[in-house]
Design an enzyme around this catalytic site. Sequence first.
Site: not given
Lengths: 693, 693
Positions: B30, B432, B494
Amino acid sequence: EFVWTEQDQRAVDSSRVLAADAVEKIGSGHPGTAMSLAPAAYLLFQRHLRHDPSDPDWAGRDRFILSPGHTSLTLYLQLFFSGYGVEMKDLESLRASGSLTPGHPEYGHTPGVEMTTGPLGQGLASSVGFAYSQRRLRGMFDADAQAGTSPFDHRIYVIASDGDLQEGVTSEASSLAGHQQLGNLVVIYDDNKISIEDDTDVAFTEDVLARYEAYGWHTQRVDWTKTGQYVEDVAELDSAVRNAEQETGKPSIIALRTIIGFPSPTKQNTGGIHGSKLGTEELAGLKEILGFDPDQSFMLDDAVLAHVREVGARGAKAHAEWDAAFAAWRERTPAELVAQYDRINRGEFPDGWLNALPTFEAGKDKSTRQASGEVINALAPELPELWGGSADLAGSNNTTIEGAKSFNPVEFTTKSWKADLAGRVLHFGIREHAAAAIVNGIVTSSTLRAYSGTFLIFSDYQRPAIRLSALMGIPSIYVWTHDSIGLGEDGPTHQPVEQLAALRAIPKLDVIRPADANEVAQAWRRMLEIQDHPTGIVLTRQNVPTFPRGEDGFASAELASRGGYTLKDASNGAPEVILIGTGSEVQLAVEAQSALEAEGVPTRVVSMPSVEWFRDQSAEYRELVLPRAVRARVAVEAASSQGWHEWVGDLGRLVTLDHFGASADYKTLYSDFGITAEAVAQAGRDSLAATRS
Amino acid sequence: EFVWTEQDQRAVDSSRVLAADAVEKIGSGHPGTAMSLAPAAYLLFQRHLRHDPSDPDWAGRDRFILSPGHTSLTLYLQLFFSGYGVEMKDLESLRASGSLTPGHPEYGHTPGVEMTTGPLGQGLASSVGFAYSQRRLRGMFDADAQAGTSPFDHRIYVIASDGDLQEGVTSEASSLAGHQQLGNLVVIYDDNKISIEDDTDVAFTEDVLARYEAYGWHTQRVDWTKTGQYVEDVAELDSAVRNAEQETGKPSIIALRTIIGFPSPTKQNTGGIHGSKLGTEELAGLKEILGFDPDQSFMLDDAVLAHVREVGARGAKAHAEWDAAFAAWRERTPAELVAQYDRINRGEFPDGWLNALPTFEAGKDKSTRQASGEVINALAPELPELWGGSADLAGSNNTTIEGAKSFNPVEFTTKSWKADLAGRVLHFGIREHAAAAIVNGIVTSSTLRAYSGTFLIFSDYQRPAIRLSALMGIPSIYVWTHDSIGLGEDGPTHQPVEQLAALRAIPKLDVIRPADANEVAQAWRRMLEIQDHPTGIVLTRQNVPTFPRGEDGFASAELASRGGYTLKDASNGAPEVILIGTGSEVQLAVEAQSALEAEGVPTRVVSMPSVEWFRDQSAEYRELVLPRAVRARVAVEAASSQGWHEWVGDLGRLVTLDHFGASADYKTLYSDFGITAEAVAQAGRDSLAATRS
């Protein structure tokens, strides 16, 4: 002009009390927001949503998504009020086994539930996909109609919570929604400043509306606490929703300041009422405040029920009007286009579409990602319902339908991409999670077929949305390229190792890793045919051989759709060793077969592009491919060994990779890590020896 | 007053040419941003960062994180210039096997690399954790020092890219950074408006700085295109960085408008220069423009090298000054606190810390999450380096250190949580992914021990950060509760099913699912002892029995640290059947053992809290627990079967769960899904029969 009657208020209050009753009975659940969101939800279902409870699948309906699925009662109560078939007994069996009212709303389970929600962020993120499918369908079938006049026009309403607004996937999708100027998306953000850890000041003090303005959204604030008292000024909210509806050039978000659990006497405005029952005394107090009999549960005045059920008649009228508009559309539209709409709507394929499926000549090495791109482009003219794009890796994922325009406002035409509001090439930016969530939204809300592309390693970023597609049983398609250490120099951050096992572990998701270009074509065929669960295709960056099908003992690639098949059977007797490979490692099995057969060991090569598809075959077929009697087996896959013991058994051997990769050219890596034809042959010898000892 | 000499400019230009040379030689990489970011990176390393290349681990150094890891050359060139041991030969072997210069920067591999980056978003998100650890350490050891005067003061500098700014994890972490008012965090955002799909207008048109203002950041724009020409006004950037440094009440972001690949003659400002070599002609053109000999590669004027290496002397001086300040701190600080600092810094435990480890009485059922909370709280007084919190599930995850203050600006004290800038309880909000990334940052940048908590199902949201912790070999600790269908009514959204298998598939991550409270204590002990890779503990919501250790044949829980052990051996002879269980299912194995032994079948119960720890044991120990000769085996786990065939073998049986859960009470679910003691006993009978047929 906005009218709010006593019956409306009684209905809203009844829904609060019923929510609290339902949670009290089962002993767990989320009463707090079901109580405080009751006026907003009622306003949407009774005054704004164009919906017909007698026909939950009506194509012309507005969509409603409850992003904080834990407040499922908010939705169930409106479904009850509207007459979707959810009745009082269902409220009484909240969260119980087999009930219509599970803990979180489940798509395909309860009429009127547009998508499964619960994992926070997914609902709001996928609602963006709902808006995508609407715009694309309208552009395909009724592009010239004036705004608001087409039967293909509808709105998407969303209720979102603090949690939804904090999740990263929502940020990604909301940025895209602003970019896409999705004027038919209306979000009410329940700004109640309470989450499970109580006051959101502990972690969430940003200026949400300023952030949404930065994304290019239309923003409004409705603060029911602004007088110092808590006053549920429904008229003010109604007016904001109307403003949002009238803003057709931007998605809209209304921050609605509520008090969670209002008007619960002592627990309102606390984290305690978020996810726990009120308790006998508090519930009685609530009922007294609202003028209900504290000794009675699950009560609703007949007059109130009759009042709220009037939405059915209004819905039927709207439906009839839409039917007329739709009939007019059919009249004024070329028959071919109408037929195409009907076909796509039925989820059927056009006659002869498979004639377009390419076959690839043997002898020329080709990466499977390139083959995938060619298959997409071969099928694209046959299947206008097929569209998709990449999370900023279009050229690497080979996901672009060449010559098609990009799905973008025209002002975002660039040197490389010509934009059209109803374009067919999706650009997700560097937002893999939103890509998956948006595709979920597209395929949940329509029969369009959509795919997203990224590197396999970044499936890790998409997992919550992948899982949700599997749970909902929707046909999201994932294109995952750069599938192993075979990607080479980009190194261990980009080299998948555990991703195949981790994806295969997801129930109802099919993972397909084709060995060569012709398996790719067959994989795409079957992936498109599957319409009741998601599929993901896993593709190489590097070239792999295109096997000579029908020659030299190589079987037809059509068998790939069985998941596992004998690619090249033993040439010198009944097989004593079976070499199972997937993807780019099948070529190693083929090489090893030659070595073993040269040593006099009859050896079969099984290509196993999809463990899930193979598992779905009959026991007879599986026995045919992997006869129980042949216990000398090797599995070769440049990935985690997890799961392969099942297929090779106690005496089998694995040529796999249970550690991270490295930055080097791929041939060096395969060699350094011992994923070679010689290693496969040696494993075959070892396994055979084990069967004989 | 800002001086920019010809040598500085020549050094910057040299770094551009060297970057292009390096990519040209290997043929991939890159070059684009390595060229256009050269002035910014040079400015940071030469003028702003307090660092000493002779001591990359100097505690007092400023930290630099290159969030877009693909532009690794941006960093490698500054490490070369500064004298970290990266030399010209390393640039010549870019991305080659074993080189110091892999495709993406790798933590622990190249001196001066503060963390592994490459998966976009992780670097910027974890930099927030770097700032957390700095503030906590300072608060622990030098709270009273005036701002900027403490040896515990340092800054974190980040370069971030368009990709980083689009990823959701960055949004989550940036919202927290603003909330936390992290004044020592300085981010340069490379606003080059080009990504792989070329012009970012196709997907990224939000107002980034307005978004960061909404998060509470200090924002600045430096536009090198503002004159209509591209002018790299380094003085302007320097001034902006100084402003950012002076803003100590907020994190700072500087949007630096660059032109990717500048001054490459024809490829600058295109997606084409992002990830491909320039090609012979373009490279020659670049060299000509910058006054280098197009026929020479990997050249650097001696004078330029000498000039840039002067940073070493400046760093040594800063280090010496810091040493004096640190010595002064040691003088003025209570000896006990200094000793504590030294101990934590060495990664050692205090004498007798294990005395605090609780043992739990048998006979009282207790959820393992509750036991975990008690263990944390028992150890917390002994281990001030231990801190953590939850993603808005503190009460459910049992992660709170009781009595400790929250890590928050004091103004964010709430009814439930008392805040302190150096508090010990972390609040991640409903984020989270950022929780995991921030903990990664904390434990990468310090020897503090940190943990994050959420439901096991939401580990799906954290996977990219979890993987990065494993790849870096850092001791992030994950607390995952609500580990199965045992969570009950919240239902399938869940209920984890595939999460255990998916996590176990990650190399170098240990997953521990204790069977009872005493295994929890032993698990925490070993998790804390492990300092070279991450661990995750998987805990029940529901109560489970606390086994009577040392009685009735139950083994000591200390064996849990071996991963698998004989919990309760056959009481009536050598075992003929082995029942392997984990977590809450071990009790089913124990019940099934009674049933089988009542039938006269000697049966062993093996508790397998951690497959990874068991795998690490000697072959002898493993044979002792799972003797090869005993082929009648059952594994019971309320989760995906994937991976268990390895342990039960061809004749074994599995009592597992290969489909999604449902919303109902957990006892109903276990029964409906056939995860019962009777099913385990029957599987034992079946397996035994198979060994005899």
